[in-house]
Design a protein around this motif. Structure first.
Motif, PDB file in Angstrom:
ATOM      1  N   GLY A  50      31.501  36.802  37.331  1.00 15.47           N
ATOM      2  CA  GLY A  50      30.662  37.365  36.289  1.00 15.47           C
ATOM      3  C   GLY A  50      30.185  36.293  35.335  1.00 15.47           C
ATOM      4  N   GLY A  51      28.910  36.364  34.948  1.00 16.20           N
ATOM      5  CA  GLY A  51      28.365  35.511  33.900  1.00 16.20           C
ATOM      6  C   GLY A  51      28.310  36.311  32.608  1.00 16.20           C
ATOM      7  N   GLU A  52      27.449  35.908  31.688  1.00 19.71           N
ATOM      8  CA  GLU A  52      27.353  36.667  30.443  1.00 19.71           C
ATOM      9  C   GLU A  52      26.932  38.105  30.728  1.00 19.71           C
ATOM     10  OE1 GLU A  52      25.425  36.354  25.990  1.00 19.71           O
ATOM     11  OE2 GLU A  52      24.216  35.683  27.682  1.00 19.71           O
ATOM     12  N   ASN A  53      25.804  38.261  31.389  1.00 21.01           N
ATOM     13  CA  ASN A  53      25.287  39.599  31.689  1.00 21.01           C
ATOM     14  C   ASN A  53      24.781  39.693  33.125  1.00 21.01           C
ATOM     15  OD1 ASN A  53      25.577  40.932  29.060  1.00 21.01           O
ATOM     16  ND2 ASN A  53      24.052  39.443  28.362  1.00 21.01           N
ATOM     17  N   HIS A  54      25.345  38.867  34.013  1.00 23.56           N
ATOM     18  CA  HIS A  54      24.992  38.974  35.427  1.00 23.56           C
ATOM     19  C   HIS A  54      26.236  38.773  36.270  1.00 23.56           C
ATOM     20  CE1 HIS A  54      24.894  34.555  35.201  1.00 23.56           C
ATOM     21  NE2 HIS A  54      24.625  34.455  36.490  1.00 23.56           N
ATOM     22  N   SER A  55      26.134  39.179  37.515  1.00 26.56           N
ATOM     23  CA  SER A  55      27.267  39.098  38.436  1.00 26.56           C
ATOM     24  C   SER A  55      26.769  38.610  39.785  1.00 26.56           C
ATOM     25  CB  SER A  55      27.916  40.481  38.628  1.00 26.56           C
ATOM     26  OG  SER A  55      28.186  41.114  37.396  1.00 26.56           O
ATOM     27  N   GLU A  68      34.460  37.961  27.159  1.00 28.09           N
ATOM     28  CA  GLU A  68      34.481  37.299  25.859  1.00 28.09           C
ATOM     29  C   GLU A  68      35.814  37.556  25.144  1.00 28.09           C
ATOM     30  OE1 GLU A  68      31.093  36.581  22.753  1.00 28.09           O
ATOM     31  OE2 GLU A  68      31.911  38.576  22.395  1.00 28.09           O
ATOM     32  N   HIS A  69      36.254  38.836  25.126  1.00 30.23           N
ATOM     33  CA  HIS A  69      37.477  39.184  24.410  1.00 30.23           C
ATOM     34  C   HIS A  69      38.394  40.073  25.236  1.00 30.23           C
ATOM     35  CE1 HIS A  69      34.737  38.552  20.727  1.00 30.23           C
ATOM     36  NE2 HIS A  69      35.561  37.523  20.786  1.00 30.23           N
ATOM     37  N   HIS A  70      38.369  39.934  26.554  1.00 32.28           N
ATOM     38  CA  HIS A  70      39.276  40.730  27.374  1.00 32.28           C
ATOM     39  C   HIS A  70      39.801  39.888  28.532  1.00 32.28           C
ATOM     40  CE1 HIS A  70      35.696  41.198  29.927  1.00 32.28           C
ATOM     41  NE2 HIS A  70      36.405  41.847  30.840  1.00 32.28           N
ATOM     42  N   SER A  71      40.904  40.352  29.098  1.00 33.09           N
ATOM     43  CA  SER A  71      41.561  39.652  30.198  1.00 33.09           C
ATOM     44  C   SER A  71      42.011  40.672  31.234  1.00 33.09           C
ATOM     45  CB  SER A  71      42.797  38.882  29.697  1.00 33.09           C
ATOM     46  OG  SER A  71      42.482  38.040  28.601  1.00 33.09           O
ATOM     47  N   CYS A  72      42.175  40.214  32.465  1.00 28.28           N
ATOM     48  CA  CYS A  72      42.626  41.097  33.547  1.00 28.28           C
ATOM     49  C   CYS A  72      43.531  40.339  34.510  1.00 28.28           C
ATOM     50  CB  CYS A  72      41.435  41.656  34.328  1.00 28.28           C
ATOM     51  SG  CYS A  72      40.330  42.727  33.389  1.00 28.28           S
ATOM     52  N   ALA A  73      44.295  41.095  35.274  1.00 33.40           N
ATOM     53  CA  ALA A  73      45.182  40.513  36.279  1.00 33.40           C
ATOM     54  C   ALA A  73      45.396  41.510  37.408  1.00 33.40           C
ATOM     55  CB  ALA A  73      46.525  40.143  35.654  1.00 33.40           C
ATOM     56  N   PHE A  74      45.776  40.997  38.569  1.00 34.77           N
ATOM     57  CA  PHE A  74      46.223  41.905  39.620  1.00 34.77           C
ATOM     58  C   PHE A  74      47.481  41.320  40.256  1.00 34.77           C
ATOM     59  CE2 PHE A  74      43.272  39.051  41.756  1.00 34.77           C
ATOM     60  CZ  PHE A  74      43.814  38.825  43.015  1.00 34.77           C
ATOM     61  N   PHE A 128      31.065  29.460  44.468  1.00 37.82           N
ATOM     62  CA  PHE A 128      30.031  29.551  43.444  1.00 37.82           C
ATOM     63  C   PHE A 128      30.679  29.747  42.085  1.00 37.82           C
ATOM     64  CE2 PHE A 128      30.835  33.834  44.820  1.00 37.82           C
ATOM     65  CZ  PHE A 128      30.727  34.620  43.681  1.00 37.82           C
ATOM     66  N   ALA A 129      29.897  29.539  41.027  1.00 37.26           N
ATOM     67  CA  ALA A 129      30.389  29.695  39.662  1.00 37.26           C
ATOM     68  C   ALA A 129      29.231  30.106  38.773  1.00 37.26           C
ATOM     69  CB  ALA A 129      30.994  28.383  39.163  1.00 37.26           C
ATOM     70  N   LEU A 130      29.530  30.959  37.779  1.00 34.63           N
ATOM     71  CA  LEU A 130      28.496  31.449  36.879  1.00 34.63           C
ATOM     72  C   LEU A 130      28.757  30.985  35.462  1.00 34.63           C
ATOM     73  CD1 LEU A 130      28.097  35.160  38.063  1.00 34.63           C
ATOM     74  CD2 LEU A 130      27.174  33.054  39.059  1.00 34.63           C
ATOM     75  N   GLY A 131      27.692  30.517  34.789  1.00 36.70           N
ATOM     76  CA  GLY A 131      27.761  30.187  33.380  1.00 36.70           C
ATOM     77  C   GLY A 131      27.155  31.306  32.566  1.00 36.70           C
ATOM     78  N   LEU A 132      26.777  31.006  31.337  1.00 35.25           N
ATOM     79  CA  LEU A 132      26.211  32.012  30.443  1.00 35.25           C
ATOM     80  C   LEU A 132      24.933  32.606  31.024  1.00 35.25           C
ATOM     81  CD1 LEU A 132      26.860  33.064  27.501  1.00 35.25           C
ATOM     82  CD2 LEU A 132      25.048  31.514  26.742  1.00 35.25           C
ATOM     83  N   VAL A 148      43.283  45.509  45.523  1.00 30.56           N
ATOM     84  CA  VAL A 148      42.471  44.504  44.842  1.00 30.56           C
ATOM     85  C   VAL A 148      42.837  43.109  45.345  1.00 30.56           C
ATOM     86  CG1 VAL A 148      41.878  43.491  42.615  1.00 30.56           C
ATOM     87  CG2 VAL A 148      42.268  45.956  42.793  1.00 30.56           C
ATOM     88  N   SER A 149      41.836  42.336  45.745  1.00 30.68           N
ATOM     89  CA  SER A 149      42.089  40.983  46.248  1.00 30.68           C
ATOM     90  C   SER A 149      41.467  39.912  45.369  1.00 30.68           C
ATOM     91  CB  SER A 149      41.552  40.839  47.675  1.00 30.68           C
ATOM     92  OG  SER A 149      40.157  41.105  47.716  1.00 30.68           O
ATOM     93  N   ALA A 150      40.622  40.294  44.406  1.00 35.01           N
ATOM     94  CA  ALA A 150      40.017  39.329  43.482  1.00 35.01           C
ATOM     95  C   ALA A 150      39.461  40.076  42.293  1.00 35.01           C
ATOM     96  CB  ALA A 150      38.905  38.540  44.166  1.00 35.01           C
ATOM     97  N   MET A 151      39.418  39.402  41.123  1.00 35.26           N
ATOM     98  CA  MET A 151      38.808  39.974  39.924  1.00 35.26           C
ATOM     99  C   MET A 151      38.031  38.897  39.189  1.00 35.26           C
ATOM    100  SD  MET A 151      41.774  42.456  38.350  1.00 35.26           S
ATOM    101  CE  MET A 151      40.607  43.409  37.366  1.00 35.26           C
ATOM    102  N   ALA A 152      37.036  39.314  38.411  1.00 36.53           N
ATOM    103  CA  ALA A 152      36.241  38.374  37.629  1.00 36.53           C
ATOM    104  C   ALA A 152      35.746  39.069  36.378  1.00 36.53           C
ATOM    105  CB  ALA A 152      35.052  37.870  38.439  1.00 36.53           C
ATOM    106  N   GLY A 153      35.784  38.370  35.257  1.00 34.66           N
ATOM    107  CA  GLY A 153      35.310  38.927  34.007  1.00 34.66           C
ATOM    108  C   GLY A 153      34.004  38.289  33.573  1.00 34.66           C
ATOM    109  N   GLY A 154      33.065  39.117  33.121  1.00 31.35           N
ATOM    110  CA  GLY A 154      31.867  38.633  32.457  1.00 31.35           C
ATOM    111  C   GLY A 154      32.078  38.749  30.952  1.00 31.35           C
ATOM    112  N   ARG A 155      31.002  38.746  30.189  1.00 32.79           N
ATOM    113  CA  ARG A 155      31.152  38.831  28.736  1.00 32.79           C
ATOM    114  C   ARG A 155      31.761  40.171  28.332  1.00 32.79           C
ATOM    115  NH1 ARG A 155      26.501  38.416  23.994  1.00 32.79           N
ATOM    116  NH2 ARG A 155      27.947  37.983  22.283  1.00 32.79           N
TER     117      ARG A 155
END
Length: 202
Positions: free
Chosen positions: A100-105, A1-7, A149-153, A45-52
């Protein structure tokens, strides 16, 4: 929601932004206005994903997550927040994609199988139930190989090897594409997308 990441090309990971639940992975809960190194991931690290409020990564083929864990979205068998990366149970190798989705991965494993974990109020884990899962479980209704695949809220979608799209979870606003507003705890076919799809997002 309010963070970002990179590799980087060398596989080193960093994150920045809100850190209330440890979602930056730097072993603190201090917000950061510039990138800080994620603790203990090294350079694989070969991939990253952010949830909420949580983050996941693939590190040398293994799934690691950190941040908010109240719904089980970190996948380590508990519900504690994690300020540094922790291993996802049962996914120590063979992980090829993660999201990552809102509260699931969810993660894709070698051979095209798909596993999900975390909050499951709307069936977004896809295992046929609506119980929270603190560790990965196999998505039901996906007999075919999954290629993306893709995750929503509170919903999830997958692209099968045959080019079809299937979704599951909260369908209240039509986001499952089945023509109804029902919640679906297993993967169901999106109307009119039984073949020929090459990419999806949510």
């Amino acid at each position: 929601e309010h963070h970002s990441c990179a590799f980087t090309t060398g596989g080193a990971a960093s994150c920045w932004g809100e850190n209330t639940y440890g979602q930056l992975g730097d072993s603190t809960a201090t917000p950061r206005a510039h990138p800080v190194a994620v603790t203990g991931l090294g350079s694989s690290v070969s991939a990253m994903a952010g949830g909420r409020y949580h983050t996941c990564a693939i590190v040398a083929g293994a799934a690691m997550c950190w941040g908010q864990g109240g719904g089980g979205q970190v996948g380590d068998g508990g519900t504690s927040n994690r300020t540094a990366p922790t291993a996802v149970l049962g996914l120590g190798s063979g992980v090829t994609a993660i999201a990552g989705g809102e509260n699931h991965s969810c993660a894709l494993i070698t051979g095209g199988g798909m596993k999900c974990w975390g909050l499951n109020t709307s069936g977004q884990i896809g295992d046929g139930w609506r119980m929270h899962r603190l560790a990965p479980v196999t998505v039901a209704g996906l007999p075919e190989t999954v290629t993306a695949f893709a995750l929503g809220l509170e919903h999830s979608c997958a692209l099968t090897g045959g080019g079809a799209v299937k979704c599951w979870g909260n369908g209240a606003l039509g986001q499952l594409g089945t023509g109804t507003s029902a919640k679906q705890p297993v993967a169901v076919q999106v109307t009119g997308l039984g073949a020929g799809v090459t990419a999806i997002t949510a």
